[in-house]
Enzyme design. Structure first.
Site, PDB file in Angstrom:
ATOM      1  N   HIS A   1      -5.427   6.911  -2.967  1.00 58.79           N
ATOM      2  CA  HIS A   1      -6.368   5.954  -2.373  1.00 58.79           C
ATOM      3  C   HIS A   1      -7.482   5.612  -3.350  1.00 58.79           C
ATOM      4  O   HIS A   1      -7.999   6.468  -4.057  1.00 58.79           O
ATOM      5  CB  HIS A   1      -6.974   6.527  -1.084  1.00 58.79           C
ATOM      6  CG  HIS A   1      -6.039   6.442   0.067  1.00 58.79           C
ATOM      7  ND1 HIS A   1      -6.015   7.362   1.083  1.00 58.79           N
ATOM      8  CD2 HIS A   1      -5.083   5.528   0.369  1.00 58.79           C
ATOM      9  CE1 HIS A   1      -5.082   7.017   1.956  1.00 58.79           C
ATOM     10  NE2 HIS A   1      -4.490   5.918   1.539  1.00 58.79           N
ATOM     11  N   CYS A   2      -7.838   4.343  -3.351  1.00 60.02           N
ATOM     12  CA  CYS A   2      -8.863   3.826  -4.263  1.00 60.02           C
ATOM     13  C   CYS A   2     -10.231   3.940  -3.601  1.00 60.02           C
ATOM     14  O   CYS A   2     -10.397   3.549  -2.446  1.00 60.02           O
ATOM     15  CB  CYS A   2      -8.554   2.361  -4.570  1.00 60.02           C
ATOM     16  SG  CYS A   2      -9.733   1.575  -5.684  1.00 60.02           S
TER      17      CYS A   2
ATOM     18  N   HIS B   1       0.845  -1.200   0.000  1.00 57.71           N
ATOM     19  CA  HIS B   1       0.000   0.000   0.000  1.00 57.71           C
ATOM     20  C   HIS B   1       0.885   1.257   0.000  1.00 57.71           C
ATOM     21  O   HIS B   1       0.725   2.143  -0.844  1.00 57.71           O
ATOM     22  CB  HIS B   1      -0.917  -0.023   1.232  1.00 57.71           C
ATOM     23  CG  HIS B   1      -1.776   1.204   1.383  1.00 57.71           C
ATOM     24  ND1 HIS B   1      -3.107   1.223   1.037  1.00 57.71           N
ATOM     25  CD2 HIS B   1      -1.482   2.454   1.835  1.00 57.71           C
ATOM     26  CE1 HIS B   1      -3.598   2.439   1.271  1.00 57.71           C
ATOM     27  NE2 HIS B   1      -2.623   3.201   1.765  1.00 57.71           N
ATOM     28  N   GLU B   2       1.822   1.318   0.934  1.00 62.24           N
ATOM     29  CA  GLU B   2       2.680   2.510   1.027  1.00 62.24           C
ATOM     30  C   GLU B   2       3.577   2.637  -0.203  1.00 62.24           C
ATOM     31  O   GLU B   2       3.821   3.739  -0.698  1.00 62.24           O
ATOM     32  CB  GLU B   2       3.533   2.479   2.301  1.00 62.24           C
ATOM     33  CG  GLU B   2       2.734   2.528   3.597  1.00 62.24           C
ATOM     34  CD  GLU B   2       1.915   3.804   3.789  1.00 62.24           C
ATOM     35  OE1 GLU B   2       2.165   4.797   3.079  1.00 62.24           O
ATOM     36  OE2 GLU B   2       1.019   3.811   4.641  1.00 62.24           O
TER      37      GLU B   2
ATOM     38  N   CYS C   1     -10.088  -2.938  -2.394  1.00 63.37           N
ATOM     39  CA  CYS C   1      -8.741  -2.876  -2.988  1.00 63.37           C
ATOM     40  C   CYS C   1      -7.701  -2.606  -1.912  1.00 63.37           C
ATOM     41  O   CYS C   1      -7.982  -1.961  -0.901  1.00 63.37           O
ATOM     42  CB  CYS C   1      -8.751  -1.739  -4.017  1.00 63.37           C
ATOM     43  SG  CYS C   1      -7.169  -1.340  -4.772  1.00 63.37           S
TER      44      CYS C   1
ATOM     45  N   HIS D   1       1.693   4.188  -2.989  1.00 63.40           N
ATOM     46  CA  HIS D   1       1.688   5.658  -2.910  1.00 63.40           C
ATOM     47  C   HIS D   1       2.959   6.242  -3.517  1.00 63.40           C
ATOM     48  O   HIS D   1       2.923   7.269  -4.186  1.00 63.40           O
ATOM     49  CB  HIS D   1       1.601   6.113  -1.453  1.00 63.40           C
ATOM     50  CG  HIS D   1       0.218   6.031  -0.863  1.00 63.40           C
ATOM     51  ND1 HIS D   1      -0.912   6.414  -1.548  1.00 63.40           N
ATOM     52  CD2 HIS D   1      -0.212   5.636   0.369  1.00 63.40           C
ATOM     53  CE1 HIS D   1      -1.976   6.248  -0.780  1.00 63.40           C
ATOM     54  NE2 HIS D   1      -1.577   5.768   0.393  1.00 63.40           N
TER      55      HIS D   1
END
Ligand code: ZN
Ligand code: ZN
Length: 299
Positions: free
Chosen positions: A226-227, A216-217, A232, A220
């Protein structure tokens, strides 16, 4: 309440973009076709529950087209590696998980992942550390880690540098803690395993949390916002409970962003991720990646 991703998630201004060439057009069309093949596999983002990220934040999301238009950070001829930067020590059980993380990130991003020498917490000055009443561990100040430690030491060939620590983190006044922060502009991020539970007693849960937050990070740092469209891995998350509910798999809008930025071969990657997940007892993700590989393989 700490926020996964925090304020750094939404930074603007991106580096490393390359002009699209004619050969890119064919690659892009292949990715668009592949995205349509996997779209039926993904559930639309559910209405947020009370206290969830989207209950408290209004975010517009980001389509694949919007992502491309943002000139995101990508792999380039010069920037070909991801770096993991440990800050402070880890237990033996945590170290075992970090070794699995490194393998996972290589499969997920198709990039060599290099582990840098550990930065001891003694290098962090008193004014960038605190131990507030009720805290679970010493907290480190994320602006210091990003601005003073990571950016000045970022290798030239780094697509991104992701720091990891077993210490807790806080991003500034008004915050109790933060799980992690990442800068879209500077290609650095940091996150903490301090709230992920016991890596010996609940190893698979700890492993899943580590892998999920890491990608996730890192997402970015590739300029992915963000989705809000599908369930997700790039959904924002306001608590461990909410991120445990979330998928570890990137959806049909977000995975193509990585295919593009990392120049990935989607079918081979999905197969490899399914095999990895199965081998590491991540049953849900093994089934999801296997389904993606099957859908991508259909003509
Ligand atoms: Zn985030
Ligand atoms: Zn998504």
């Amino acid at each position: 309440m700490g926020l996964l991703g925090g304020g750094y998630c939404m930074s603007a201004g991106l580096l490393g973009a390359e002009e699209s060439s004619k050969s890119d057009a064919g690659r892009l069309q292949n990715y668009r076709n592949a995205a349509e093949k996997i779209r039926p596999l993904f559930a639309k983002k559910k209405e947020p529950q009370f206290g969830d990220w989207l209950d408290q934040k209004k975010e517009p999301g980001q389509t694949f087209a919007q992502y491309l238009a943002s000139s995101p950070n990508t792999r380039t001829a010069e920037r070909t590696r991801l770096y993991l930067q440990p800050i402070g020590g880890f237990t033996k059980a945590e170290e075992e998980v970090l070794a699995i993380l490194r393998e996972f990130m290589e499969l997920h991003f198709g990039l060599k992942v290099i582990r840098l020498a550990t930065i001891g917490t003694e290098r962090i000055p008193e004014n960038a550390r605190r131990y507030p009443a009720g805290a679970i561990a010493e907290q480190l100040h994320t602006p210091f880690l990003l601005d003073r430690l990571l950016i000045p030491n970022r290798p030239k060939d780094a697509v991104a540098v992701l720091a990891i620590t077993a210490s807790d983190l806080w991003p500034g006044d008004g915050w109790n803690f933060v799980f992690g922060v990442a800068s879209l502009k500077q290609r650095v991020g940091v996150w903490s395993t301090s709230r992920f539970g016991d890596p010996e007693k609940e190893r698979t849960r700890f492993l899943r949390r580590v892998l999920q937050v890491a990608i996730h990070e890192t997402g970015h740092m590739f300029g992915i916002k963000h989705c809000t469209a599908y369930e997700c891995c790039m959904n924002g998350s306001n608590s461990l409970e909410e991120s445990d509910r979330a998928s570890m798999v990137f959806c049909c809008e977000c995975d193509p962003k990585l295919w593009w930025s990392c120049n990935l071969e989607p079918i081979a990657r999905a197969r490899a991720l399914a095999e990895f997940a199965k081998r590491n007892s991540l049953e849900r993700e093994a089934a999801e990646w296997a389904g993606i590989a099957t859908a991508l393989g259909r003509s």
